[in-house]
Design a protein around this motif. Structure first.
Motif, PDB file in Angstrom:
ATOM      1  N   TRP A  63       0.830  -1.206   0.000  1.00 60.09           N
ATOM      2  CA  TRP A  63       0.000   0.000   0.000  1.00 60.09           C
ATOM      3  C   TRP A  63       0.864   1.255   0.000  1.00 60.09           C
ATOM      4  O   TRP A  63       1.877   1.327   0.687  1.00 60.09           O
ATOM      5  N   PHE A  64       0.422   2.230  -0.765  1.00 64.13           N
ATOM      6  CA  PHE A  64       1.098   3.528  -0.868  1.00 64.13           C
ATOM      7  C   PHE A  64       0.012   4.582  -0.646  1.00 64.13           C
ATOM      8  O   PHE A  64      -0.801   4.843  -1.522  1.00 64.13           O
ATOM      9  N   ILE A  65      -0.022   5.181   0.547  1.00 62.95           N
ATOM     10  CA  ILE A  65      -1.082   6.106   0.925  1.00 62.95           C
ATOM     11  C   ILE A  65      -0.609   7.540   0.720  1.00 62.95           C
ATOM     12  O   ILE A  65       0.173   8.075   1.506  1.00 62.95           O
ATOM     13  N   GLU A  66      -1.075   8.135  -0.365  1.00 65.97           N
ATOM     14  CA  GLU A  66      -0.713   9.517  -0.650  1.00 65.97           C
ATOM     15  C   GLU A  66      -1.617  10.512   0.060  1.00 65.97           C
ATOM     16  O   GLU A  66      -1.194  11.614   0.399  1.00 65.97           O
ATOM     17  N   ASN A  67      -2.873  10.145   0.261  1.00 64.72           N
ATOM     18  CA  ASN A  67      -3.821  11.096   0.848  1.00 64.72           C
ATOM     19  C   ASN A  67      -4.862  10.371   1.694  1.00 64.72           C
ATOM     20  O   ASN A  67      -4.778  10.360   2.910  1.00 64.72           O
ATOM     21  N   TRP A 166      -9.061   0.480  10.576  1.00 60.94           N
ATOM     22  CA  TRP A 166      -9.091   1.422   9.458  1.00 60.94           C
ATOM     23  C   TRP A 166      -7.800   2.225   9.439  1.00 60.94           C
ATOM     24  O   TRP A 166      -6.975   2.119  10.334  1.00 60.94           O
ATOM     25  N   GLY A 167      -7.612   2.989   8.392  1.00 57.94           N
ATOM     26  CA  GLY A 167      -6.430   3.829   8.251  1.00 57.94           C
ATOM     27  C   GLY A 167      -6.826   5.290   8.177  1.00 57.94           C
ATOM     28  O   GLY A 167      -7.775   5.652   7.476  1.00 57.94           O
ATOM     29  N   SER A 168      -6.112   6.137   8.874  1.00 57.35           N
ATOM     30  CA  SER A 168      -6.452   7.559   8.902  1.00 57.35           C
ATOM     31  C   SER A 168      -6.018   8.254   7.617  1.00 57.35           C
ATOM     32  O   SER A 168      -5.120   7.797   6.903  1.00 57.35           O
ATOM     33  N   LYS A 169      -6.667   9.356   7.340  1.00 50.03           N
ATOM     34  CA  LYS A 169      -6.301  10.199   6.208  1.00 50.03           C
ATOM     35  C   LYS A 169      -4.998  10.922   6.535  1.00 50.03           C
ATOM     36  O   LYS A 169      -4.741  11.299   7.674  1.00 50.03           O
ATOM     37  N   ARG A 170      -4.174  11.092   5.547  1.00 50.12           N
ATOM     38  CA  ARG A 170      -2.922  11.818   5.722  1.00 50.12           C
ATOM     39  C   ARG A 170      -3.214  13.272   6.078  1.00 50.12           C
ATOM     40  O   ARG A 170      -4.083  13.911   5.479  1.00 50.12           O
ATOM     41  N   LEU A 176       6.128  14.371   6.524  1.00 48.77           N
ATOM     42  CA  LEU A 176       6.445  12.944   6.541  1.00 48.77           C
ATOM     43  C   LEU A 176       6.202  12.324   5.166  1.00 48.77           C
ATOM     44  O   LEU A 176       5.334  12.784   4.411  1.00 48.77           O
ATOM     45  N   PRO A 177       6.949  11.290   4.835  1.00 53.30           N
ATOM     46  CA  PRO A 177       6.752  10.635   3.530  1.00 53.30           C
ATOM     47  C   PRO A 177       5.394   9.948   3.461  1.00 53.30           C
ATOM     48  O   PRO A 177       4.753   9.689   4.491  1.00 53.30           O
ATOM     49  N   CYS A 178       4.955   9.669   2.240  1.00 55.60           N
ATOM     50  CA  CYS A 178       3.722   8.907   2.066  1.00 55.60           C
ATOM     51  C   CYS A 178       3.853   7.570   2.794  1.00 55.60           C
ATOM     52  O   CYS A 178       4.914   6.932   2.763  1.00 55.60           O
ATOM     53  N   ARG A 179       2.788   7.174   3.432  1.00 57.14           N
ATOM     54  CA  ARG A 179       2.834   5.943   4.210  1.00 57.14           C
ATOM     55  C   ARG A 179       2.820   4.729   3.278  1.00 57.14           C
ATOM     56  O   ARG A 179       1.976   4.592   2.406  1.00 57.14           O
TER      57      ARG A 179
END
Length: 367
Positions: A63-67, A166-170, A176-179
């Protein structure tokens, strides 16, 4: 940490290159040896920490979470009252090992969970007439039980298929780098079988490239809504899965093909460029793609014959015809198809598809 700094650095650089330079989903990192070196460590950790009967299951995602993060869900939502059967006592027959490849915290997105002690449906199962999230969080005070799960790069967390997470919004303006994260799964074969032959990942061996690519293609179809893939990409994944279908476990293969049909239907309903709603379902849609049409028909018929999908209404709406309503005995059944079973709003499987009713796509939840 489950992986050393060099391995984490290679994974991070590889996934960033895939996403930002090649515009490929992060899960294509499965093609590279570095992923399987970390997978071997995860496999051992899962074996040491979960039921002896659990086996590495090949449900792998990056996973690459940009936003945006992702909404509350359980990784598996057994139908009916079968949830207790997915446990051996209090030990789960399905466990995920989620590994942070970059730092993961509330600023750049991290996991949040509801403890099983506060979740009545964790063991007992969920009812169709109640939202499990509301059941677990019935009052304002109950929200205090939510737990953030920040991790440093290389650290991991294990959780079962029944944990609501769940995963929080950036956060905006964070430096910090994208998660980035990578996840592996083990399961008891009596609950869910490995997606491919386990011997490919035994005795120091790693799966050959053709099996790695097969897993990537199959996972892209299973999670097509999450990755917002275009039609040609999906067709290519489907074509490779068809060429290699004997390598896929039967139930998983059926899920892959059902998701392909749903994905193609969505590409008929939505304009990929504008994402505006296309002609109403009552109108016959001209797909202008005979190969995709034929593939959809084949999978609809296979699902109807083998009893793992209900596409009669879908066929009529899509092609202006009738799929023939084949029942479990292989006989023609002209009875009207029942309405699809309701699914819990946040449940990951069964997964909701199609639209929200306002012309926007529903997104598939991250595991």
């Amino acid at each position: 940490p489950i992986a050393d700094e060099d391995q984490i650095s290679k994974l991070r650089n590889g996934i960033e290159h895939l996403q930002q330079k090649l515009r490929l989903p992060a899960s294509f990192i499965l093609l590279f040896d570095i992923t399987w070196k970390v997978a071997a460590k995860s496999k051992q950790m899962l074996a040491d920490s979960t039921l002896e009967s659990n086996r590495f299951q090949f449900d792998i995602l990056a996973w690459f979470i940009e936003n945006d993060g992702f909404s509350p869900h359980r990784d598996r939502q057994p139908e009916g009252d079968t949830t207790p059967a997915s446990f051996d006592g209090e030990d789960a027959k399905f466990v995920t090992n989620w590994i942070a490849i970059t730092e993961a915290n509330p600023q750049n997105s991290c996991l949040y969970m509801i403890p099983k002690s506060q979740d009545p449906g964790y063991f007992a199962g969920d009812t169709e007439d109640a939202d499990p999230l509301r059941v677990a969080l019935p009052s304002k005070e109950s929200y205090q039980h939510i737990r953030a799960m920040p991790r440093q790069a290389g650290q991991s967390v294990m959780f079962t298929h029944r944990v609501i997470h769940w995963g929080s919004k950036r956060a905006p303006n964070t430096d910090l780098p994208c998660r980035i994260a990578l996840s592996f799964v083990c399961s008891d074969p009596t609950y869910e079988k490995p997606y491919v032959e386990p011997n490919y990942f035994e005795n120091g061996q790693t799966p050959p490239f053709r099996i790695r690519l097969l897993l990537v293609c199959a996972q892209m179809l299973i999670y097509y809504q999450r990755f917002d893939l275009d039609k040609e990409f999906l067709k290519a994944c489907y074509g490779y899965c068809k060429d290699m279908e004997d390598e896929l476990e039967e139930t998983y293969r059926q899920k892959v093909y059902l998701e392909f049909v749903k994905a193609m239907k969505e590409h008929q309903i939505f304009d990929p460029a504008s994402k505006h709603c296309a002609p109403a379902a009552s109108e016959t849609v001209d797909f202008n793609d005979e190969d995709a049409d034929e593939a959809m028909v084949e999978e609809m018929l296979n699902a109807a014959k083998k009893g793992y999908g209900e596409f009669a209404d879908d066929y009529d709406e899509t092609f202006g015809g009738d799929v023939g309503g084949i029942n479990d005995d292989g006989d023609e059944d002209n009875a009207e198809d029942p309405e699809p079973d309701a699914v819990l709003q946040f449940a990951k499987r069964p997964l909701p598809v199609d639209s929200n009713g306002d012309g926007t796509k529903r997104t598939r939840e991250e595991r």
